[in-house]
Motif scaffolding. Sequence first.
Motif, PDB file in Angstrom:
ATOM      1  N   ALA A   3       0.807  -1.137   0.061  1.00 34.98           N
ATOM      2  CA  ALA A   3      -0.113  -0.030  -0.043  1.00 34.98           C
ATOM      3  C   ALA A   3       0.964   1.301   0.112  1.00 34.98           C
ATOM      4  CB  ALA A   3      -0.922  -0.053   1.296  1.00 34.98           C
ATOM      5  N   SER A   8       1.065   9.517  -1.928  1.00 36.69           N
ATOM      6  CA  SER A   8       1.621  10.719  -2.669  1.00 36.69           C
ATOM      7  C   SER A   8       3.104  10.620  -2.478  1.00 36.69           C
ATOM      8  CB  SER A   8       1.148  12.011  -2.469  1.00 36.69           C
ATOM      9  OG  SER A   8       1.064  12.313  -1.055  1.00 36.69           O
ATOM     10  N   PHE A  21      -6.718   2.917  -6.243  1.00 27.73           N
ATOM     11  CA  PHE A  21      -7.125   2.717  -4.851  1.00 27.73           C
ATOM     12  C   PHE A  21      -8.426   3.680  -4.320  1.00 27.73           C
ATOM     13  CE2 PHE A  21      -6.313   4.665  -0.519  1.00 27.73           C
ATOM     14  CZ  PHE A  21      -6.912   3.411  -0.064  1.00 27.73           C
ATOM     15  N   PHE A  60      -0.498  -1.757  14.185  1.00 24.83           N
ATOM     16  CA  PHE A  60       0.423  -1.710  13.478  1.00 24.83           C
ATOM     17  C   PHE A  60       1.351  -2.755  13.150  1.00 24.83           C
ATOM     18  CE2 PHE A  60      -0.832   2.632  15.059  1.00 24.83           C
ATOM     19  CZ  PHE A  60      -1.852   3.057  13.931  1.00 24.83           C
ATOM     20  N   ASN A  61       1.823  -2.765  11.862  1.00 24.89           N
ATOM     21  CA  ASN A  61       2.739  -3.688  11.562  1.00 24.89           C
ATOM     22  C   ASN A  61       4.262  -2.721  11.114  1.00 24.89           C
ATOM     23  OD1 ASN A  61       1.483  -6.012  11.823  1.00 24.89           O
ATOM     24  ND2 ASN A  61       0.397  -5.676  10.010  1.00 24.89           N
ATOM     25  N   ASP A  62       5.064  -3.334  11.295  1.00 25.79           N
ATOM     26  CA  ASP A  62       6.236  -2.650  10.736  1.00 25.79           C
ATOM     27  C   ASP A  62       6.270  -2.315   9.141  1.00 25.79           C
ATOM     28  OD1 ASP A  62       8.693  -1.482  11.705  1.00 25.79           O
ATOM     29  OD2 ASP A  62       9.890  -2.840  10.743  1.00 25.79           O
ATOM     30  N   GLN A  63       5.716  -3.544   8.626  1.00 23.13           N
ATOM     31  CA  GLN A  63       5.867  -3.277   7.041  1.00 23.13           C
ATOM     32  C   GLN A  63       4.368  -2.832   6.375  1.00 23.13           C
ATOM     33  OE1 GLN A  63       8.365  -3.468   5.118  1.00 23.13           O
ATOM     34  NE2 GLN A  63       9.551  -3.741   7.216  1.00 23.13           N
ATOM     35  N   PRO A  64       4.292  -2.205   5.255  1.00 19.60           N
ATOM     36  CA  PRO A  64       3.035  -1.582   4.831  1.00 19.60           C
ATOM     37  C   PRO A  64       2.169  -2.648   4.702  1.00 19.60           C
ATOM     38  CG  PRO A  64       4.885  -1.119   3.455  1.00 19.60           C
ATOM     39  CD  PRO A  64       5.420  -1.961   4.343  1.00 19.60           C
ATOM     40  N   ALA A  65       0.928  -2.257   4.944  1.00 16.24           N
ATOM     41  CA  ALA A  65      -0.190  -3.277   4.199  1.00 16.24           C
ATOM     42  C   ALA A  65      -0.504  -3.390   2.841  1.00 16.24           C
ATOM     43  CB  ALA A  65      -1.696  -2.774   5.105  1.00 16.24           C
ATOM     44  N   LEU A  70      -5.995  -2.732   3.123  1.00 16.51           N
ATOM     45  CA  LEU A  70      -6.570  -1.576   3.372  1.00 16.51           C
ATOM     46  C   LEU A  70      -8.100  -1.470   3.218  1.00 16.51           C
ATOM     47  CD1 LEU A  70      -4.057   1.105   2.158  1.00 16.51           C
ATOM     48  CD2 LEU A  70      -4.307   0.184   4.413  1.00 16.51           C
TER      49      LEU A  70
ATOM     50  N   ASP B  98      -1.909  13.382   1.452  1.00 13.36           N
ATOM     51  CA  ASP B  98      -1.778  11.866   1.443  1.00 13.36           C
ATOM     52  C   ASP B  98      -2.728  11.219   1.101  1.00 13.36           C
ATOM     53  OD1 ASP B  98       0.199   9.669   2.337  1.00 13.36           O
ATOM     54  OD2 ASP B  98      -1.603   9.254   2.960  1.00 13.36           O
ATOM     55  N   ARG B  99      -2.639  10.360  -0.177  1.00 11.25           N
ATOM     56  CA  ARG B  99      -4.008   9.770  -0.660  1.00 11.25           C
ATOM     57  C   ARG B  99      -4.576   8.956   0.154  1.00 11.25           C
ATOM     58  NH1 ARG B  99      -2.457   9.585  -7.051  1.00 11.25           N
ATOM     59  NH2 ARG B  99      -2.203  11.793  -7.317  1.00 11.25           N
ATOM     60  N   VAL B 100      -3.729   7.974   1.034  1.00 10.71           N
ATOM     61  CA  VAL B 100      -4.403   7.235   1.944  1.00 10.71           C
ATOM     62  C   VAL B 100      -5.191   7.887   2.900  1.00 10.71           C
ATOM     63  CG1 VAL B 100      -4.037   5.225   3.569  1.00 10.71           C
ATOM     64  CG2 VAL B 100      -2.690   5.365   1.514  1.00 10.71           C
ATOM     65  N   ALA B 309      -0.135  13.653   8.078  1.00 12.00           N
ATOM     66  CA  ALA B 309      -1.536  13.359   7.940  1.00 12.00           C
ATOM     67  C   ALA B 309      -2.414  14.608   7.602  1.00 12.00           C
ATOM     68  CB  ALA B 309      -1.894  12.767   9.475  1.00 12.00           C
ATOM     69  N   PHE B 362      -8.893   8.238  12.210  1.00 16.43           N
ATOM     70  CA  PHE B 362      -8.930   7.088  11.237  1.00 16.43           C
ATOM     71  C   PHE B 362      -7.976   7.423   9.964  1.00 16.43           C
ATOM     72  CE2 PHE B 362     -10.694   5.032   7.402  1.00 16.43           C
ATOM     73  CZ  PHE B 362     -10.779   3.578   7.620  1.00 16.43           C
ATOM     74  N   TRP B 365      -4.561   6.547  11.199  1.00 16.38           N
ATOM     75  CA  TRP B 365      -4.348   5.104  11.299  1.00 16.38           C
ATOM     76  C   TRP B 365      -4.422   4.210  10.301  1.00 16.38           C
ATOM     77  CZ3 TRP B 365      -7.779   1.061  10.039  1.00 16.38           C
ATOM     78  CH2 TRP B 365      -7.743  -0.068  10.405  1.00 16.38           C
ATOM     79  N   LEU B 366      -5.047   4.751   9.174  1.00 18.83           N
ATOM     80  CA  LEU B 366      -4.961   4.281   7.851  1.00 18.83           C
ATOM     81  C   LEU B 366      -3.431   4.257   7.154  1.00 18.83           C
ATOM     82  CD1 LEU B 366      -7.549   2.261   6.231  1.00 18.83           C
ATOM     83  CD2 LEU B 366      -7.577   4.256   5.132  1.00 18.83           C
ATOM     84  N   MET B 367      -3.129   5.567   7.129  1.00 19.87           N
ATOM     85  CA  MET B 367      -1.843   5.747   6.792  1.00 19.87           C
ATOM     86  C   MET B 367      -0.914   5.000   7.307  1.00 19.87           C
ATOM     87  SD  MET B 367      -1.820  10.026   6.504  1.00 19.87           S
ATOM     88  CE  MET B 367      -0.090  10.199   6.289  1.00 19.87           C
ATOM     89  N   TRP B 368      -0.968   4.964   8.617  1.00 13.92           N
ATOM     90  CA  TRP B 368       0.008   4.357   9.485  1.00 13.92           C
ATOM     91  C   TRP B 368       0.137   2.419   8.887  1.00 13.92           C
ATOM     92  CZ3 TRP B 368       1.166   5.862  15.167  1.00 13.92           C
ATOM     93  CH2 TRP B 368       2.266   5.308  15.570  1.00 13.92           C
ATOM     94  N   LYS B 369      -1.143   2.146   8.913  1.00 13.01           N
ATOM     95  CA  LYS B 369      -1.135   0.986   8.265  1.00 13.01           C
ATOM     96  C   LYS B 369      -0.576   0.774   7.015  1.00 13.01           C
ATOM     97  CE  LYS B 369      -4.044  -1.896  10.718  1.00 13.01           C
ATOM     98  NZ  LYS B 369      -4.060  -3.346  11.102  1.00 13.01           N
ATOM     99  N   SER B 370      -0.769   1.785   6.100  1.00 14.69           N
ATOM    100  CA  SER B 370      -0.520   1.515   4.694  1.00 14.69           C
ATOM    101  C   SER B 370       0.963   1.691   4.513  1.00 14.69           C
ATOM    102  CB  SER B 370      -1.293   2.616   3.909  1.00 14.69           C
ATOM    103  OG  SER B 370      -0.506   3.825   4.037  1.00 14.69           O
ATOM    104  N   LYS B 371       1.505   2.413   5.353  1.00  9.62           N
ATOM    105  CA  LYS B 371       3.102   2.576   5.399  1.00  9.62           C
ATOM    106  C   LYS B 371       3.776   1.805   6.275  1.00  9.62           C
ATOM    107  CE  LYS B 371       2.466   7.494   4.670  1.00  9.62           C
ATOM    108  NZ  LYS B 371       2.108   7.266   3.192  1.00  9.62           N
ATOM    109  N   GLY B 372       3.193   1.235   7.297  1.00  9.50           N
ATOM    110  CA  GLY B 372       3.689   0.315   8.460  1.00  9.50           C
ATOM    111  C   GLY B 372       4.630   1.447   9.224  1.00  9.50           C
TER     112      GLY B 372
END
Lengths: 493, 493
Positions: A3, A8, A21, A60-65, A70, B98-100, B309, B362, B365-372
């Motif tokens: 993800a 951007s 997306f 959260f994980n270290d790596q991207p989802a 998402l 940021d798009r996410v 964010a 949210f 949180w979604l950005m953090w998920k997406s990047k890890g």
Amino acid sequence: MPASEISSFAASGPADTSVRFLTRVQQIVLEHAEQAERRDSKVSRWVDPERLQKILDLQFNDQPASMEQLMDCISDTLRYSVNIAHPYFLNQLYSTVDRVGLAGQWVTDTLNASVYTYEVAPVFTLMEEMVLAKMRQIVGWSSGDGIFSPGGSIANGYAINLARFHKFPQVKSKGLYGLPRLVMFTSEEAHYSIVKMAGLEGIGIDNVYQVRTDSTGRMDVGHLKQEIQRAKSEGGVPFMVSATAGTTVLGAFDPLEDIADICNEEKLWFHVDAAWGGGALMSTRRRHLLSGIDRADSVTWNPHKMLAAPQQCSTFLTKHPKILQECHSASASYLFQKDKFYDTSYDIGDKHLQCGRRVDVFKFWLMWKSKGTAGLEEHVDRLFDMAEYFTDKIRQRPGFRLVIEKPQCTNISFWYVPPSLRDLEGQPDFKEKLNKVAPLMKERMMREGTMMITYQPLKDHPNFFRLVLQNSSLTREDMDHIVQEIERLGRGL
Amino acid sequence: MPASEISSFAASGPADTSVRFLTRVQQIVLEHAEQAERRDSKVSRWVDPERLQKILDLQFNDQPASMEQLMDCISDTLRYSVNIAHPYFLNQLYSTVDRVGLAGQWVTDTLNASVYTYEVAPVFTLMEEMVLAKMRQIVGWSSGDGIFSPGGSIANGYAINLARFHKFPQVKSKGLYGLPRLVMFTSEEAHYSIVKMAGLEGIGIDNVYQVRTDSTGRMDVGHLKQEIQRAKSEGGVPFMVSATAGTTVLGAFDPLEDIADICNEEKLWFHVDAAWGGGALMSTRRRHLLSGIDRADSVTWNPHKMLAAPQQCSTFLTKHPKILQECHSASASYLFQKDKFYDTSYDIGDKHLQCGRRVDVFKFWLMWKSKGTAGLEEHVDRLFDMAEYFTDKIRQRPGFRLVIEKPQCTNISFWYVPPSLRDLEGQPDFKEKLNKVAPLMKERMMREGTMMITYQPLKDHPNFFRLVLQNSSLTREDMDHIVQEIERLGRGL
């Protein structure tokens, strides 16, 4: 595909990934918006906090989802959130998702603006000033100032600060030291933000004198006079009255003309918390409820309540043209430079307490455009008409008891007495038993997801339901359905 | 077709009208999001306020606008607003879209939730608590509490209120009456919200003692000690120090360990305004800048700044687990009923000053998920690396003068001395002449729409530019371009 490529700021990510997306998210939210309003959908899908924590993949994980992960996150969030848009969400002073307002939010999100200087937010600066001027005109003032606020609580806090500054301008620089004890007045049914903000501002909760209300929830003006005298005799210095136009629970309108007279006589700042009831100003038939509001020094009015703008859209209005700037300004030279090439009176940020500030005006402005002023009036009129229909319906209906016979606003407070309790009225433990009914029925409605109405106690009243209307798409058939649903949920209690 | 039919509350309106409208808005915002990031697009399309007022059709009519008119309103708003998403928008402590994060906002808008009780916001309640706990862990605390705040200014206000309550719990009920004069300390380069909020809270601006900074913008700890002694000798009671991690203009990090020592010794509440610099905590290579932050009592940290964010995403964190609730609670029985059927410790609203409150968690949180977590670190590292590249580049370049030789954060402050002034350095009116350069160049860049960088004076420094980076999609080529563009804009001055 990770993800991170969507973002951007992942420079390496192909642009079309982002577009794909965003397009998928647009589809899913559009579908959700359509579904959520359907009467046969659920209002909520109750899951206990402990279990929901397990269902949602929050950590959260270290790596991207991945993009699929998402999308799952988004689906879960939509699935387990409450459908505010559902016609049977009647729980709070906000409801519905107005589609034009929603579109307006999508636009401002895409722009990601902050409103403090003209150079970074030209359109929204002009729009805010125009909308606030229009609202002041509707209040009944020919001049003044205003700001958008992050909610009605903070707006009420602005009122306290301005009232104090008006009487004692030195507070801004010197603080409260050396000043006598300042006392303010509000009714015992006023919103809790008044005491919260008095605590924050160093006034102290005990120095908010709570004026008694009558049986309909309106401030007792005789008691207000007594309390002002009491404060003085105790060495306190009264400085403001905060009246309420549309109390949170009963929807009562304090007698503003009478309070204005007292404020005038006693030289007190007159604030009206019309966060909820302000919407009635749009209606020729209902604005008499706020008669006297034009005599106020300041007003809190939240279009996200009765006018059904999306969260959050709150305004603070004052008839004093310069006081916001005088009381709040800090003249930060890094942001409000005076040697700019344009007229810096358009840099409105310094009259706020916030620095960076989201755009809350556009969604409301666009709604107002879309309905026209007449459309907003029609919206308000429908709400009141529907509230009267509902009140009339339950007035005679077995088991229903109104808390006040003639509700003033679109809040309708009532007990539902289940059949098993109807013969016990007047018995010593009746109130105690009735007090348990609403929580039990609320649990049933939450678990089934068919409806949401809140309940609360008030003074010596046991728990009662408060149904509250801001959704003008509700019909008489809906009202009939709600009554039947309450009866169904109360069965066997 | 009148636009009133689009709205959910125009009961008579055909549903497909709404869907068609929302779909069109989705298309237009998606196109805008794509365009806005392109380097060959304009950052802004400057129009003077008076003229823009005429171009925009701001006024309301009595009757509804048509769908086409609404679409025009949206197009105009997009057209005349500033492109925050543009890579060359370098004007403020926020930039990029940021798009996410944007997708996250679209989702929460569609839900229109308010976060105060679990029953109306189950997902976001759990999500807030998880994200805040994670952020506290990154600060270095094993327990504590936190809230999302409508901006860093209000978050700093929370700190002042808690610090005062910690020392004098009676302030909540009794106010400041009868208390000695309370004094707090911050540096002269701290954000202006500290004095604004001290004004609001009855402390008074004069009771915020401004501690000197060194030539790099860091708080002078020796002077802090002196100021504390001075306050005491004047009969004041020191109660807190607000340090800054990443000052607004120079990006300076106050020496937190030293300040922590002093706070410990003097029993003062230690607040760190890391609204801007907090993001550096995500980076193994850069978190040393905030060394000592784990000893703070409270921290302001805005993910909408360095972590990019979307506006608005601000947090207030404290290591004290119960103080937010104790200091802020009002226990409103209409909202925080204790006889609900679920564990009401999940009803987190009473620890806030706001009542209704938008979902700000949210999108982040979604950005953090997406990047890890690793992706957020990489983002921060890129910003600092790019800031170093830019600094190195202009250090030797004719006409460029750094305000501080080694910027600590991603703010780079510099003068551009146009060729005509280069021989005048040292002459008596040089500073005065230089002071006029940045405003003139800013006007040029605004009128051409090619870039946005802010300028300001500071202490005895004449106006200088502050370039500031939060957009990690910027490349070395972009940095080279920016330098050339500054030279181009300075031509002929």
